[in-house]
Design a protein around this motif. Structure first.
Motif, mmCIF file in Angstrom:
data_model
loop_
_atom_site.group_PDB
_atom_site.id
_atom_site.type_symbol
_atom_site.label_atom_id
_atom_site.label_comp_id
_atom_site.label_asym_id
_atom_site.label_seq_id
_atom_site.Cartn_x
_atom_site.Cartn_y
_atom_site.Cartn_z
ATOM 1 N N PHE A 49 -18.219 -68.875 -2.450
ATOM 2 C CA PHE A 49 -18.173 -69.786 -3.590
ATOM 3 C C PHE A 49 -18.534 -69.019 -4.865
ATOM 4 N N VAL A 50 -17.709 -69.210 -5.895
ATOM 5 C CA VAL A 50 -17.919 -68.525 -7.171
ATOM 6 C C VAL A 50 -17.791 -69.526 -8.311
ATOM 7 N N ASP A 51 -18.340 -69.137 -9.492
ATOM 8 C CA ASP A 51 -18.201 -70.006 -10.657
ATOM 9 C C ASP A 51 -16.907 -69.689 -11.388
ATOM 10 N N GLU A 52 -16.733 -70.319 -12.549
ATOM 11 C CA GLU A 52 -15.485 -70.147 -13.301
ATOM 12 C C GLU A 52 -15.238 -68.699 -13.711
ATOM 13 N N LYS A 53 -16.318 -67.905 -13.828
ATOM 14 C CA LYS A 53 -16.180 -66.504 -14.222
ATOM 15 C C LYS A 53 -16.105 -65.564 -13.019
ATOM 16 N N GLY A 54 -16.145 -66.143 -11.819
ATOM 17 C CA GLY A 54 -16.064 -65.323 -10.623
ATOM 18 C C GLY A 54 -17.400 -64.841 -10.102
ATOM 19 N N LEU A 86 -20.226 -77.407 0.771
ATOM 20 C CA LEU A 86 -20.234 -76.899 -0.603
ATOM 21 C C LEU A 86 -21.676 -76.688 -1.039
ATOM 22 N N PRO A 87 -21.932 -75.745 -1.955
ATOM 23 C CA PRO A 87 -23.298 -75.584 -2.469
ATOM 24 C C PRO A 87 -23.804 -76.915 -3.028
ATOM 25 N N LYS A 88 -25.060 -77.239 -2.760
ATOM 26 C CA LYS A 88 -25.611 -78.523 -3.188
ATOM 27 C C LYS A 88 -25.513 -78.682 -4.699
ATOM 28 N N GLY A 89 -24.983 -79.829 -5.120
ATOM 29 C CA GLY A 89 -24.859 -80.108 -6.548
ATOM 30 C C GLY A 89 -23.587 -79.566 -7.166
ATOM 31 N N TYR A 90 -22.692 -78.998 -6.335
ATOM 32 C CA TYR A 90 -21.444 -78.429 -6.850
ATOM 33 C C TYR A 90 -20.242 -79.171 -6.278
ATOM 34 N N LYS A 107 -11.708 -61.556 6.804
ATOM 35 C CA LYS A 107 -10.966 -61.824 5.582
ATOM 36 C C LYS A 107 -11.806 -62.705 4.663
ATOM 37 N N ILE A 108 -11.505 -62.649 3.372
ATOM 38 C CA ILE A 108 -12.310 -63.360 2.376
ATOM 39 C C ILE A 108 -11.418 -64.238 1.491
ATOM 40 N N ALA A 109 -11.933 -65.383 1.122
ATOM 41 C CA ALA A 109 -11.291 -66.244 0.128
ATOM 42 C C ALA A 109 -12.361 -66.691 -0.856
ATOM 43 N N LYS A 110 -12.111 -66.531 -2.143
ATOM 44 C CA LYS A 110 -13.071 -66.938 -3.164
ATOM 45 C C LYS A 110 -12.659 -68.307 -3.724
ATOM 46 N N VAL A 111 -13.557 -69.267 -3.571
ATOM 47 C CA VAL A 111 -13.273 -70.642 -3.990
ATOM 48 C C VAL A 111 -14.146 -71.002 -5.191
ATOM 49 N N PRO A 112 -13.542 -71.289 -6.355
ATOM 50 C CA PRO A 112 -14.317 -71.642 -7.557
ATOM 51 C C PRO A 112 -14.918 -73.048 -7.463
ATOM 52 N N VAL A 113 -16.196 -73.160 -7.843
ATOM 53 C CA VAL A 113 -16.880 -74.451 -7.865
ATOM 54 C C VAL A 113 -17.609 -74.615 -9.197
ATOM 55 N N LYS A 114 -17.978 -75.851 -9.497
ATOM 56 C CA LYS A 114 -18.717 -76.139 -10.731
ATOM 57 C C LYS A 114 -19.765 -77.188 -10.434
ATOM 58 N N LEU A 115 -20.736 -77.300 -11.337
ATOM 59 C CA LEU A 115 -21.767 -78.320 -11.184
ATOM 60 C C LEU A 115 -21.130 -79.698 -11.232
ATOM 61 N N GLU A 116 -21.585 -80.579 -10.370
ATOM 62 C CA GLU A 116 -21.036 -81.929 -10.351
ATOM 63 C C GLU A 116 -21.301 -82.615 -11.683
#
Length: 205
Positions: A49-54, A86-90, A107-116
């Motif tokens: 899990f990554v933020d909008e900036k990776g 998902l990370p708590k609160g995201y 293998k890896i997949a980066k999934v963007p998340v944001k604060l709820e």
């Protein structure tokens, strides 16, 4: 390395196959000693899990979700991630599929998340008349927000109490000391509800 005959090679391969079969318990290909190993169709996938900036979100536990995908998959669908993983609160930034990085193991997949996004409390607009115990002070008519939704059609006897409007009332009337036992029935008016009972208050000081 010394040359070996085809017969010796097949014999050696058969011994190795038998060893694999003994370890894995696999069935043999008919009329041979070679184990019938099922074709691998899925592989491990580590979702990061990554933020909008990776940048990584969470830690080595909360920021990772382990799953599997088809071995030839090029994309991963974030909607497959259980909400509690998902990370708590995201929450997901997007439900679009993301690329799978196949060069790594797993293998890896980066999934963007944001604060709820905070959901606003259910509120109602209420008009209240303030009557002052201090002599010579005119009544004050205030518009406050109650932290609840009223439904007078279903419950005509529904009431509003001081606790429902406390925050809104004191935010705009900092000079009063209200009657904290106040409560009132309501009636529907343009723009909201009107309290049918006035609130007794005193000026501070």
């Amino acid at each position: 390395m010394a040359n070996i005959s085809r017969r010796q090679f097949l014999k050696s391969a058969g011994v190795a196959a038998l060893a694999v079969a003994a370890l894995t318990g696999c069935k043999k290909i008919p009329d041979t000693d070679i184990p019938d190993v099922p074709e691998v169709t899925s592989v491990d996938l580590r979702v990061l899990f990554v933020d909008e900036k990776g940048n990584p979100v969470g830690n080595s536990v909360t920021g990772v979700y382990e799953t599997t995908v088809l071995k030839d998959a090029k994309k991963y669908d974030p909607k497959l991630i259980p909400a509690d993983k998902l990370p708590k609160g995201y929450e997901l930034i997007s439900e679009d599929e993301v690329d799978i990085i196949s060069e790594s193991t797993p293998k890896i997949a980066k999934v963007p998340v944001k604060l709820e996004e905070s959901k606003p409390a259910s509120q109602s607009k209420v008009f209240v008349t303030l009557k002052f115990f201090n002599g010579g002070v005119a009544d004050r008519h205030v518009e406050v927000i109650a932290n609840k939704v009223f439904d007078l059609k279903s419950n005509p006897n529904e009431r509003v109490c001081y606790a429902d409007i406390k925050d809104s009332l004191l935010a705009q009337c900092k000079d009063i000391e209200p009657d904290e036992t106040w409560e009132s029935y309501l009636k529907i008016v343009d723009g909201g509800y009107e309290a049918t009972v006035w609130m007794g208050v005193a000026l501070k000081g």
